[in-house]
Design a protein around this motif. Sequence first.
Motif, mmCIF file in Angstrom:
data_model
loop_
_atom_site.group_PDB
_atom_site.id
_atom_site.type_symbol
_atom_site.label_atom_id
_atom_site.label_comp_id
_atom_site.label_asym_id
_atom_site.label_seq_id
_atom_site.Cartn_x
_atom_site.Cartn_y
_atom_site.Cartn_z
ATOM 1 N N PRO A 5 9.231 17.690 2.047
ATOM 2 C CA PRO A 5 10.220 18.691 2.482
ATOM 3 C C PRO A 5 11.606 18.097 2.734
ATOM 4 O O PRO A 5 12.620 18.755 2.474
ATOM 5 N N ASN A 6 11.669 16.863 3.210
ATOM 6 C CA ASN A 6 12.968 16.215 3.427
ATOM 7 C C ASN A 6 13.667 15.935 2.102
ATOM 8 O O ASN A 6 14.889 16.089 1.995
ATOM 9 N N SER A 61 0.844 -1.201 0.000
ATOM 10 C CA SER A 61 0.000 0.000 0.000
ATOM 11 C C SER A 61 0.880 1.253 0.000
ATOM 12 O O SER A 61 2.059 1.196 0.340
ATOM 13 N N VAL A 62 0.290 2.355 -0.406
ATOM 14 C CA VAL A 62 1.004 3.636 -0.434
ATOM 15 C C VAL A 62 0.368 4.547 0.612
ATOM 16 O O VAL A 62 -0.821 4.855 0.545
ATOM 17 N N ASP A 63 1.177 4.968 1.573
ATOM 18 C CA ASP A 63 0.719 5.874 2.627
ATOM 19 C C ASP A 63 0.890 7.301 2.107
ATOM 20 O O ASP A 63 1.970 7.895 2.213
ATOM 21 N N MET A 64 -0.178 7.825 1.526
ATOM 22 C CA MET A 64 -0.122 9.152 0.902
ATOM 23 C C MET A 64 0.289 10.231 1.905
ATOM 24 O O MET A 64 1.094 11.101 1.580
ATOM 25 N N LYS A 65 -0.248 10.166 3.100
ATOM 26 C CA LYS A 65 0.068 11.169 4.119
ATOM 27 C C LYS A 65 1.568 11.155 4.440
ATOM 28 O O LYS A 65 2.209 12.199 4.512
ATOM 29 N N ALA A 66 2.120 9.958 4.605
ATOM 30 C CA ALA A 66 3.544 9.839 4.920
ATOM 31 C C ALA A 66 4.406 10.373 3.775
ATOM 32 O O ALA A 66 5.424 11.030 4.020
#
Length: 82
Positions: A53-54, A42-47
């Motif tokens: 920015p990093n 799965s892809v954690d969009m929020k993460a």
Amino acid sequence: MCERIEGKAKAVKTPIGLLPTADGLDMRGLNISEQDIEELLSVDMKAWKVEIPNIEKHFAQFGDRLPERLKKQLEALKERLG
């Protein structure tokens, strides 16, 4: 990975690129539950949004030496993430 990119293996298009499907992976000899595989793929969009920015900070270290293609890829990623 190479087979997915070449269209020879099953993959699903996501905002972060092509990911394998569960049945597109050789899972022989592994004792991983279907639920765990689903979570891993799965892809954690929020993460990913938090990570932008990093990535920008890391890229900034290279200044003008950063290839234009990487800049464009980052911009495209930001657009896909919304």
